[in-house]
Motif scaffolding. Structure first.
Motif, PDB file in Angstrom:
ATOM      1  N   SER A  65     -31.875 -22.133  24.082  1.00 27.93           N
ATOM      2  CA  SER A  65     -30.646 -22.250  24.861  1.00 27.93           C
ATOM      3  C   SER A  65     -30.823 -23.354  25.902  1.00 27.93           C
ATOM      4  N   THR A  66     -29.739 -23.765  26.523  1.00 25.78           N
ATOM      5  CA  THR A  66     -29.829 -24.812  27.537  1.00 25.78           C
ATOM      6  C   THR A  66     -30.672 -24.363  28.730  1.00 25.78           C
ATOM      7  N   THR A  77     -29.843 -26.335  34.279  1.00 23.40           N
ATOM      8  CA  THR A  77     -29.057 -26.145  33.057  1.00 23.40           C
ATOM      9  C   THR A  77     -27.910 -27.150  33.009  1.00 23.40           C
ATOM     10  N   VAL A  80     -29.107 -30.423  31.704  1.00 28.15           N
ATOM     11  CA  VAL A  80     -29.310 -30.382  30.253  1.00 28.15           C
ATOM     12  C   VAL A  80     -27.978 -30.539  29.529  1.00 28.15           C
ATOM     13  N   VAL A  81     -26.948 -29.839  29.995  1.00 30.33           N
ATOM     14  CA  VAL A  81     -25.622 -29.950  29.381  1.00 30.33           C
ATOM     15  C   VAL A  81     -25.098 -31.383  29.533  1.00 30.33           C
ATOM     16  N   ILE A  84     -26.718 -33.525  26.969  1.00 30.06           N
ATOM     17  CA  ILE A  84     -26.089 -33.289  25.663  1.00 30.06           C
ATOM     18  C   ILE A  84     -24.781 -34.065  25.583  1.00 30.06           C
ATOM     19  N   ALA A  91     -27.795 -31.383  20.180  1.00 28.56           N
ATOM     20  CA  ALA A  91     -27.699 -29.930  20.204  1.00 28.56           C
ATOM     21  C   ALA A  91     -26.611 -29.485  19.238  1.00 28.56           C
ATOM     22  N   ARG A  97     -22.038 -21.623  22.812  1.00 28.67           N
ATOM     23  CA  ARG A  97     -23.077 -22.206  23.667  1.00 28.67           C
ATOM     24  C   ARG A  97     -23.877 -23.240  22.913  1.00 28.67           C
ATOM     25  N   TRP A  98     -24.501 -24.129  23.646  1.00 30.48           N
ATOM     26  CA  TRP A  98     -25.334 -25.163  23.046  1.00 30.48           C
ATOM     27  C   TRP A  98     -26.700 -24.605  22.710  1.00 30.48           C
ATOM     28  N   VAL A 100     -30.538 -25.987  21.188  1.00 27.74           N
ATOM     29  CA  VAL A 100     -31.338 -27.194  20.986  1.00 27.74           C
ATOM     30  C   VAL A 100     -32.552 -26.825  20.135  1.00 27.74           C
TER      31      VAL A 100
END
Length: 117
Positions: A65-66, A77, A80-81, A84, A91, A97-98, A100
């Protein structure tokens, strides 16, 4: 009514198994509800849906997960988003949800190390 696929996601990614163990025996109706969610999710996961598409990735050792990525890289987080969104980190969008892959995480870490050098 909860769709079986959502029951599976809630059970495995929402911590319902731990919750069930904490509250077991306190309320029979809650025990029955949690068991029904677990069983519906398991039936959905084991069903042959006849699809040739690959299943969306779940949080498994291969997919992160992120928030897991953020803790491994030392970012928030949100950062990270953003990575992306800026296509610096690949991702998959899965169940809202994203996710990875470990391989993509390693590429991202290497690219970050290269920018700092």
């Amino acid at each position: 009514m909860v769709p079986p696929e959502m029951a599976r996601i809630l059970w495995h990614n929402g911590g319902l198994d731990d919750f069930r163990h904490r509250v077991r025996g306190r309320r029979p109706d809650l025990d029955a509800l949690l068991e029904a969610l677990r069983a519906a999710g398991e039936r959905w996961a084991s069903a042959d849906r006849g699809s040739v598409e690959a299943e969306a990735p779940e949080a498994t050792p291969e997919w992160l997960s992120t928030s897991e990525v953020a803790s491994r890289v030392g970012l928030t987080t949100r950062a990270v988003v953003l990575a992306i969104g800026e296509k610096r980190l690949s991702a998959e969008w899965s169940s809202g949800r994203w996710m990875v892959s470990r391989e993509e995480l390693e590429h991202f870490k290497a690219a970050r190390a290269g920018r700092r050098a």
